[in-house]
Design a protein around this motif. Structure first.
Motif, mmCIF file in Angstrom:
data_model
loop_
_atom_site.group_PDB
_atom_site.id
_atom_site.type_symbol
_atom_site.label_atom_id
_atom_site.label_comp_id
_atom_site.label_asym_id
_atom_site.label_seq_id
_atom_site.Cartn_x
_atom_site.Cartn_y
_atom_site.Cartn_z
ATOM 1 N N ASP A 82 37.403 8.741 16.502
ATOM 2 C CA ASP A 82 36.342 9.679 16.833
ATOM 3 C C ASP A 82 36.594 10.900 15.949
ATOM 4 O OD1 ASP A 82 34.287 11.051 18.288
ATOM 5 O OD2 ASP A 82 35.817 11.959 19.553
ATOM 6 N N LYS A 113 28.844 3.626 20.743
ATOM 7 C CA LYS A 113 30.096 3.403 20.017
ATOM 8 C C LYS A 113 30.647 2.005 20.224
ATOM 9 C CE LYS A 113 31.702 8.164 19.647
ATOM 10 N NZ LYS A 113 32.849 9.052 19.813
ATOM 11 N N MET A 172 41.763 2.302 18.988
ATOM 12 C CA MET A 172 40.728 3.327 19.089
ATOM 13 C C MET A 172 41.379 4.641 19.457
ATOM 14 S SD MET A 172 37.531 4.290 19.126
ATOM 15 C CE MET A 172 36.634 5.722 19.726
ATOM 16 N N GLY A 191 40.389 8.342 20.642
ATOM 17 C CA GLY A 191 39.299 9.153 21.163
ATOM 18 C C GLY A 191 39.812 10.186 22.138
ATOM 19 N N ASP A 197 34.298 7.883 24.689
ATOM 20 C CA ASP A 197 35.149 6.956 23.931
ATOM 21 C C ASP A 197 35.774 5.864 24.803
ATOM 22 O OD1 ASP A 197 34.806 8.510 21.529
ATOM 23 O OD2 ASP A 197 36.221 9.949 22.376
#
Length: 173
Positions: A9, A79, A99, A101, A106
């Motif tokens: 992100d 997303k 990932m 975030g 997120d």
């Protein structure tokens, strides 16, 4: 763990989450150069990097272009669908995705990835649900810390960092 893609992100991860506006109303973002090195190192070592942000901005587009990141999705309204699409394009499973975030938007992606990561100053409800919390705060080296930790799974970091100044700057291009 077999991480093939790291998704970041932007606001609150690659930046400190602050919004700066000039007199003319232009939005200005501050990026950490150490994060840029981390993003380049991941790519150099064959780990794909994606930037998925709900917002669009010219400063962000320029930074991503400067770093040569191929998987850039500004203005992503979903997303999870975006990250699924990237994984399909790369022919990898969601378990091979990490990932990074910092907020609730997120989490739906983070819940289905193989590794979920949040900055030290992420929203408390996010931090309570991730696999790993960085020592760095958003905009203060999160991507570099993530890159080092993931690369250390596969490489000796001392060997990676034993580059001459010339080699270092040639690889940054």
């Amino acid at each position: 763990m077999d991480i093939k893609l790291v998704v970041f992100d932007v606001d609150g991860v690659l930046t400190d989450g602050s919004l700066y506006y000039s007199e003319n109303g232009e939005c200005i973002k501050r990026f950490n150069v150490k994060d840029g090195v981390g993003l380049k190192l991941l790519q150099d070592k064959g780990i794909a990097v994606a930037i998925v942000s709900a917002k669009e901005s010219e400063p962000l587009s320029r930074r991503i272009s400067d770093l040569g990141i191929k998987h850039f999705y500004p203005g992503s309204k979903d997303k999870l669908a975006t990250v699924h699409g990237i994984a399909q394009q790369l022919n990898i499973s969601m378990h091979q995705v990490a990932m990074v975030g910092d907020d609730m938007v997120d989490l739906n992606v983070m819940r289905v990835c193989g590794l979920s990561i949040a900055p030290a100053d992420a929203y408390v409800r996010v931090k309570s649900q991730v696999d790993w919390i960085t020592e760095a705060k958003g905009g203060e080296g999160v991507a570099r810390e993530v890159a080092d930790r993931i690369l250390s799974l596969y490489y000796d970091l001392d060997e990676i960092y034993q580059l001459t100044t010339t080699e270092y700057f040639e690889r940054k291009r």
